[in-house]
Scaffold this motif. Structure first.
Motif, PDB file in Angstrom:
ATOM      1  N   PHE B  44      39.725  46.380 -79.415  1.00 23.90           N
ATOM      2  CA  PHE B  44      40.171  47.773 -79.477  1.00 23.90           C
ATOM      3  C   PHE B  44      39.721  48.395 -80.789  1.00 23.90           C
ATOM      4  O   PHE B  44      39.671  47.734 -81.834  1.00 23.90           O
ATOM      5  CB  PHE B  44      41.701  47.858 -79.358  1.00 23.90           C
ATOM      6  CG  PHE B  44      42.185  47.861 -77.946  1.00 23.90           C
ATOM      7  CD1 PHE B  44      41.908  48.933 -77.117  1.00 23.90           C
ATOM      8  CD2 PHE B  44      42.924  46.807 -77.442  1.00 23.90           C
ATOM      9  CE1 PHE B  44      42.352  48.937 -75.808  1.00 23.90           C
ATOM     10  CE2 PHE B  44      43.359  46.801 -76.144  1.00 23.90           C
ATOM     11  CZ  PHE B  44      43.076  47.869 -75.313  1.00 23.90           C
ATOM     12  N   GLN B  45      39.431  49.683 -80.697  1.00 16.77           N
ATOM     13  CA  GLN B  45      38.989  50.377 -81.899  1.00 16.77           C
ATOM     14  C   GLN B  45      40.051  51.317 -82.450  1.00 16.77           C
ATOM     15  O   GLN B  45      40.014  51.671 -83.625  1.00 16.77           O
ATOM     16  CB  GLN B  45      37.716  51.168 -81.589  1.00 16.77           C
ATOM     17  CG  GLN B  45      36.537  50.247 -81.331  1.00 16.77           C
ATOM     18  CD  GLN B  45      35.437  50.918 -80.550  1.00 16.77           C
ATOM     19  OE1 GLN B  45      35.696  51.814 -79.743  1.00 16.77           O
ATOM     20  NE2 GLN B  45      34.216  50.478 -80.770  1.00 16.77           N
ATOM     21  N   ALA B  46      40.933  51.757 -81.602  1.00 18.61           N
ATOM     22  CA  ALA B  46      41.974  52.669 -82.059  1.00 18.61           C
ATOM     23  C   ALA B  46      43.204  52.460 -81.179  1.00 18.61           C
ATOM     24  O   ALA B  46      43.160  51.714 -80.198  1.00 18.61           O
ATOM     25  CB  ALA B  46      41.512  54.120 -81.958  1.00 18.61           C
ATOM     26  N   PHE B  47      44.260  53.104 -81.550  1.00 15.50           N
ATOM     27  CA  PHE B  47      45.479  52.952 -80.754  1.00 15.50           C
ATOM     28  C   PHE B  47      46.285  54.226 -80.818  1.00 15.50           C
ATOM     29  O   PHE B  47      46.183  54.998 -81.791  1.00 15.50           O
ATOM     30  CB  PHE B  47      46.318  51.782 -81.240  1.00 15.50           C
ATOM     31  CG  PHE B  47      46.659  51.829 -82.699  1.00 15.50           C
ATOM     32  CD1 PHE B  47      47.706  52.606 -83.145  1.00 15.50           C
ATOM     33  CD2 PHE B  47      45.930  51.105 -83.623  1.00 15.50           C
ATOM     34  CE1 PHE B  47      48.029  52.666 -84.479  1.00 15.50           C
ATOM     35  CE2 PHE B  47      46.249  51.161 -84.964  1.00 15.50           C
ATOM     36  CZ  PHE B  47      47.292  51.937 -85.395  1.00 15.50           C
ATOM     37  N   GLN B  48      47.051  54.418 -79.787  1.00 16.90           N
ATOM     38  CA  GLN B  48      48.081  55.465 -79.835  1.00 16.90           C
ATOM     39  C   GLN B  48      49.281  54.901 -80.567  1.00 16.90           C
ATOM     40  O   GLN B  48      49.621  53.729 -80.387  1.00 16.90           O
ATOM     41  CB  GLN B  48      48.514  55.851 -78.413  1.00 16.90           C
ATOM     42  CG  GLN B  48      47.584  56.799 -77.715  1.00 16.90           C
ATOM     43  CD  GLN B  48      48.102  57.154 -76.337  1.00 16.90           C
ATOM     44  OE1 GLN B  48      49.072  56.586 -75.863  1.00 16.90           O
ATOM     45  NE2 GLN B  48      47.416  58.089 -75.708  1.00 16.90           N
ATOM     46  N   GLN B  49      49.917  55.769 -81.330  1.00 16.43           N
ATOM     47  CA  GLN B  49      51.067  55.300 -82.114  1.00 16.43           C
ATOM     48  C   GLN B  49      52.162  54.762 -81.204  1.00 16.43           C
ATOM     49  O   GLN B  49      52.738  53.703 -81.454  1.00 16.43           O
ATOM     50  CB  GLN B  49      51.602  56.461 -82.944  1.00 16.43           C
ATOM     51  CG  GLN B  49      52.576  56.065 -84.029  1.00 16.43           C
ATOM     52  CD  GLN B  49      51.912  55.308 -85.156  1.00 16.43           C
ATOM     53  OE1 GLN B  49      50.796  55.625 -85.533  1.00 16.43           O
ATOM     54  NE2 GLN B  49      52.584  54.288 -85.665  1.00 16.43           N
ATOM     55  N   SER B  50      52.430  55.486 -80.127  1.00 19.61           N
ATOM     56  CA  SER B  50      53.522  55.065 -79.234  1.00 19.61           C
ATOM     57  C   SER B  50      53.190  53.740 -78.572  1.00 19.61           C
ATOM     58  O   SER B  50      54.061  52.878 -78.416  1.00 19.61           O
ATOM     59  CB  SER B  50      53.766  56.135 -78.181  1.00 19.61           C
ATOM     60  OG  SER B  50      52.573  56.384 -77.466  1.00 19.61           O
TER      61      SER B  50
END
Lengths: 140, 382
Positions: B44-50
């Motif tokens: 993964f390169q990014a994520f949603q905070q939630s």
């Protein structure tokens, strides 16, 4: 050929092997540093009443947790890739900048469902204070 | 726009400043970092905070569940200390939903568990990625700065009996300003209550006036300890009603109970019926009988008349008399029985009975009984 004798001997040998394998595995955990820190695992295990001075057991739980997280993450990644691949090709050019692999609630909840965790995605949940605003208003 | 009141929550956490929740926040932050690291390794390169928050919550829950299940098996075996087989059993339980090699064999040995084999494989395959930060042991206790003892401070104890390893006394200034701060921080309601007490008990004014004097003295210089104690006691007596000195008879003025003018005047007259009429509207039915009853009594000259003048202290009896009387006896137009020719029902009720509601209700019941018996008698005679 004394089949019966050989089988029992083999099973006892394999038991010994398994025994040794488990001991080796636990011993190898002393050298392996899991990503999930020991302190975190110890803290939460202590909260659930688990008390054991053996670091190897903490490591075992840490490794199990890491594997659990990694399995779910890889599943979510597959969901994410599949979702991006399913987008129609002309639209894909537009969304080229969003090609990054992002861990989203949609993929995560799909992956978690297989592991027996029901996560309902909150439809209008704003992740950050600026989530609902477009770039123009954000610049202001 | 805000994200579901997160800012408020932060403020609340700051204001509460609870140490335990602080530890848990810290642990949760660490869990988030660890989960994010694992996700990054997976690609993964990014994520949603939630999503990350949910995921770290699930991971924490997993750890706790493993601990709980392992402890369950430990306690089942009659031990208190967890061993590796309990943990493996717990891990097997938690991975029952997905399944693992050898899960169908219920008698399998835990040493050759499929879960352990999978873990072994995972450890062999995945690259080792240590946690990003060095962590102290949880829970973290900040080392508090202890007050140096007399010995460490290099000060002689003020008295001989105080050992030198004890910490020195706080500054006298602290003592002095304490009561004044208490006065300042007093609950406004309490102050109001005190004002109310002022209004009620003027004789306590003197003890109240000690307070400002005392605080003024505190500003000027350190008062004697005994004096301060006395002042504190007095203050406590003023604020705490349970500590106050008992009141003697006549010390506190209580306004005498005064009856309403109407009631008192009627009590003077002694007309209990009238009183009841005023007090209870229910009596209106009775009202109709009173003249009839009176006329009956005067006409019959019963011995009951003497009884009537006696005011019984207890609940007065309700008496009924049924007799067959003369035809043209009753000339009262109000009586409901005037058209009955054969049966004359004599109703003798001491007037006092009206003053009791219970009796009044009884009277109502009796009235019903009276009417029914009337009808029965009519049938019997006719």
């Amino acid at each position: 050929m004394n089949n019966h004798h050989g089988q029992s001997q083999q099973s006892s040998e394999s038991k010994h092997d398994d025994d040794a394998a488990l001991t080796d595995f636990l011993a190898s955990l002393m050298e392996y540093t899991p990503t999930v820190p020991d302190e975190l695992v110890e803290h939460y295990l202590g909260k659930s009443g688990f008390q054991c001075p053996d670091v190897r057991l903490t490591r075992l739980v840490a490794v199990a947790t890491q594997k659990f997280v990694a399995d779910i993450a890889s599943d979510a990644l597959q969901h994410c890739k599949a979702r991006q691949a399913s987008v129609v090709k002309d639209k894909r050019d537009k969304q080229q900048k969003d090609k990054r692999l992002i861990l989203t609630m949609d993929d995560l909840s799909k992956a978690l469902r297989e592991y027996g965790v029901n996560v309902k995605h909150q439809e209008y949940f704003a992740d950050s204070p600026s989530a609902g605003l477009d770039t123009a208003s954000r610049d202001e | 726009m805000s994200d579901g009141g997160r800012e408020n929550r932060r403020e609340h956490e700051k204001s509460s400043g609870h140490r335990k929740s602080g530890v848990d926040n810290f642990a949760r932050a660490i869990a988030k970092i660890a989960v994010a690291q694992v996700c990054e390794t997976e690609g993964f390169q990014a994520f949603q905070q939630s999503a990350l928050e949910t995921f770290s919550d699930v991971a924490v829950r997993y750890i706790r569940d493993v601990g709980k299940t392992a402890l369950l098996y430990t306690n089942l075996a009659g031990r208190t200390e967890v061993n590796v087989f309990d943990v493996i059993q717990g891990l097997e339980d938690l991975s029952m939903g997905l399944g693992f090699v050898g899960a169908s064999d219920i008698d399998h040995c835990l040493v050759q568990s499929g879960v352990v084999r999978e873990l072994l494989q995972y450890v062999g395959d995945s690259e080792e990625l240590p946690f990003a930060y060095a962590l102290p042991q949880l829970p973290i206790f900040r080392d508090r700065k202890q007050t140096p003892s007399f010995l460490q401070a290099g000060v002689e104890p003020p008295h001989e009996h105080i050992p030198s390893w004890l910490p020195p006394f706080p500054d006298i200034q602290d003592h002095v300003q304490l009561p004044m701060q208490e006065n300042g921080a007093k609950d406004p309601q309490l102050v109001e209550v005190e004002h109310a007490k002022d209004d009620i008990k003027p004789e306590q004014q003197s003890s109240l006036s000690v307070q400002p004097l005392h605080s003024a003295g505190g500003l000027a210089g350190p008062p004697l300890v005994a004096e301060r104690n006395a002042a504190n006691l007095k203050e406590a007596a003023v604020t705490n009603p349970y500590l106050a000195a008992p009141l003697y008879f006549g010390e506190k003025e209580v306004s005498p109970a005064v009856l309403p003018t109407k009631l008192s005047s009627e009590a003077a007259v002694g007309d209990h019926v009238g009183q009841k009429q005023v007090m209870d509207g229910k009596i209106s039915a009775l009202e109709a009988f009173v003249p009839g009853i009176e006329s009956i009594k005067s006409g019959l000259n019963d011995s009951d008349e003497g009884q009537m003048k006696v005011f019984p202290s207890q609940r007065p009896p309700v008496q009924f008399k049924i007799r067959i009387g003369k035809r043209s006896f009753n000339a009262n137009p109000n009586s409901s029985f005037e058209h009955e020719d054969f049966v004359r029902l004599l109703l003798v009720v001491p007037f006092l009975c009206y003053s009791d509601t219970n009796v009044h209700e009884e009277f109502d019941d009796a009235l019903g009984l009276l009417i029914t018996s009337n009808v029965m008698l009519l049938g019997w005679i006719g």
